[in-house]
Design an enzyme around this catalytic site. Structure first.
Site, PDB file in Angstrom:
ATOM      1  N   GLY A  46     -14.164  10.056  -2.550  1.00  0.00           N
ATOM      2  CA  GLY A  46     -14.619   8.807  -3.132  1.00  0.00           C
ATOM      3  C   GLY A  46     -14.530   7.699  -2.096  1.00  0.00           C
ATOM      4  O   GLY A  46     -13.826   7.831  -1.085  1.00  0.00           O
ATOM      5  N   GLN A  51     -14.094  -0.747   1.371  1.00  0.00           N
ATOM      6  CA  GLN A  51     -13.555   0.087   2.455  1.00  0.00           C
ATOM      7  C   GLN A  51     -14.425   0.051   3.707  1.00  0.00           C
ATOM      8  O   GLN A  51     -13.982   0.472   4.776  1.00  0.00           O
ATOM      9  CB  GLN A  51     -13.371   1.534   1.977  1.00  0.00           C
ATOM     10  CG  GLN A  51     -12.249   1.663   0.939  1.00  0.00           C
ATOM     11  CD  GLN A  51     -12.030   3.093   0.523  1.00  0.00           C
ATOM     12  OE1 GLN A  51     -12.725   3.604  -0.327  1.00  0.00           O
ATOM     13  NE2 GLN A  51     -11.083   3.760   1.156  1.00  0.00           N
ATOM     14  N   CYS A  89      -5.830   8.222   0.446  1.00  0.00           N
ATOM     15  CA  CYS A  89      -6.906   7.244   0.561  1.00  0.00           C
ATOM     16  C   CYS A  89      -7.391   7.179   2.002  1.00  0.00           C
ATOM     17  O   CYS A  89      -6.581   7.184   2.928  1.00  0.00           O
ATOM     18  CB  CYS A  89      -6.378   5.875   0.131  1.00  0.00           C
ATOM     19  SG  CYS A  89      -7.593   4.560   0.244  1.00  0.00           S
ATOM     20  N   LEU A  90      -8.713   7.104   2.199  1.00  0.00           N
ATOM     21  CA  LEU A  90      -9.273   7.010   3.547  1.00  0.00           C
ATOM     22  C   LEU A  90      -8.790   5.753   4.266  1.00  0.00           C
ATOM     23  O   LEU A  90      -8.768   5.716   5.498  1.00  0.00           O
ATOM     24  CB  LEU A  90     -10.808   7.010   3.482  1.00  0.00           C
ATOM     25  CG  LEU A  90     -11.477   8.277   2.944  1.00  0.00           C
ATOM     26  CD1 LEU A  90     -12.987   8.070   2.842  1.00  0.00           C
ATOM     27  CD2 LEU A  90     -11.152   9.481   3.805  1.00  0.00           C
ATOM     28  N   HIS A 131      -9.004   5.466  -8.978  1.00  0.00           N
ATOM     29  CA  HIS A 131      -8.631   5.051  -7.623  1.00  0.00           C
ATOM     30  C   HIS A 131      -9.695   4.116  -7.030  1.00  0.00           C
ATOM     31  O   HIS A 131      -9.374   3.065  -6.473  1.00  0.00           O
ATOM     32  CB  HIS A 131      -8.459   6.311  -6.767  1.00  0.00           C
ATOM     33  CG  HIS A 131      -8.122   6.071  -5.330  1.00  0.00           C
ATOM     34  ND1 HIS A 131      -6.912   6.447  -4.773  1.00  0.00           N
ATOM     35  CD2 HIS A 131      -8.839   5.506  -4.318  1.00  0.00           C
ATOM     36  CE1 HIS A 131      -6.912   6.105  -3.488  1.00  0.00           C
ATOM     37  NE2 HIS A 131      -8.067   5.535  -3.180  1.00  0.00           N
ATOM     38  N   GLU A 132     -10.967   4.484  -7.184  1.00  0.00           N
ATOM     39  CA  GLU A 132     -12.050   3.669  -6.612  1.00  0.00           C
ATOM     40  C   GLU A 132     -12.180   2.335  -7.349  1.00  0.00           C
ATOM     41  O   GLU A 132     -12.420   1.296  -6.727  1.00  0.00           O
ATOM     42  CB  GLU A 132     -13.378   4.425  -6.624  1.00  0.00           C
ATOM     43  CG  GLU A 132     -13.390   5.753  -5.862  1.00  0.00           C
ATOM     44  CD  GLU A 132     -12.782   5.667  -4.476  1.00  0.00           C
ATOM     45  OE1 GLU A 132     -12.893   4.618  -3.811  1.00  0.00           O
ATOM     46  OE2 GLU A 132     -12.164   6.660  -4.051  1.00  0.00           O
ATOM     47  N   HIS A 135      -9.775  -0.093  -6.064  1.00  0.00           N
ATOM     48  CA  HIS A 135     -10.225  -0.719  -4.810  1.00  0.00           C
ATOM     49  C   HIS A 135     -11.044  -1.985  -5.088  1.00  0.00           C
ATOM     50  O   HIS A 135     -10.941  -2.975  -4.361  1.00  0.00           O
ATOM     51  CB  HIS A 135     -11.105   0.239  -4.003  1.00  0.00           C
ATOM     52  CG  HIS A 135     -10.353   1.173  -3.102  1.00  0.00           C
ATOM     53  ND1 HIS A 135      -9.499   0.726  -2.110  1.00  0.00           N
ATOM     54  CD2 HIS A 135     -10.342   2.530  -3.019  1.00  0.00           C
ATOM     55  CE1 HIS A 135      -8.990   1.771  -1.463  1.00  0.00           C
ATOM     56  NE2 HIS A 135      -9.480   2.872  -1.997  1.00  0.00           N
TER      57      HIS A 135
HETATM   58 CO    CO Z   1      -9.000   4.833  -1.498  1.00  0.00          CO
END
Ligand code: CO
Length: 146
Positions: A46, A51, A89-90, A131-132, A135
């Site tokens: 995701g 991000q 998380c990225l 999670h997204e 963000h």
């Molecule tokens: Co993330």
């Protein structure tokens, strides 16, 4: 289409609340295409606009059953169940943590052309969509760890 740089903690942009999308134009489509490339090249499940430094309420979730789903202006309208699982998380590379999330989440959102739709995410995809959406409000999973 292009891969964009992923913003990492502690960049303060990640803590900002994203704004609603009102123009469903080629710029939005470019952003969604770039998010797809960026997520796939990072092997993520995701990704959210913030991000890559774009504070719009857009995110992608790679589901097991329907592939990648693009969400514009997503809102959770129903969430049930609760299960603890490992999350990463990225934007927080090298960190993982156990977090309780719903197991079934129904989201109302718009597609890239502004059309409203609803989708129910389950299990891993339910975790991912929560999670997204976090963000989009400037919340990282590490903020939710005890
Ligand atoms: Co993330």
């Amino acid at each position: 289409m292009a891969k964009r740089n992923i913003i990492k903690e502690p960049n303060e942009i990640l803590r900002k609340r994203s704004k609603g999308v009102t123009e469903f134009d080629t710029r939005l489509h470019q952003l969604l295409d770039d998010l797809r490339d960026t997520m796939q090249s990072a092997a993520g499940v995701g990704i959210a606009g913030v991000q890559v430094g774009i504070l719009y309420r857009v995110c992608l979730v790679n589901t097991e059953d329907k592939g990648i789903i693009e969400l514009v202006n997503p809102v959770i309208i129903k969430a049930t169940g609760k299960k603890s699982g490992e999350e990463g998380c990225l934007s927080v590379p090298g960190h993982h943590g156990m977090l309780a999330r719903p197991t079934k989440v129904t989201v109302r959102a718009q597609d890239r052309n502004g059309k409203f739709f609803e989708h129910t995410f389950v299990d891993r995809s339910a975790v991912c969509v929560c999670h997204e959406l976090d963000h989009l409000d400037g919340v990282l999973f590490v903020d939710r760890l005890g």
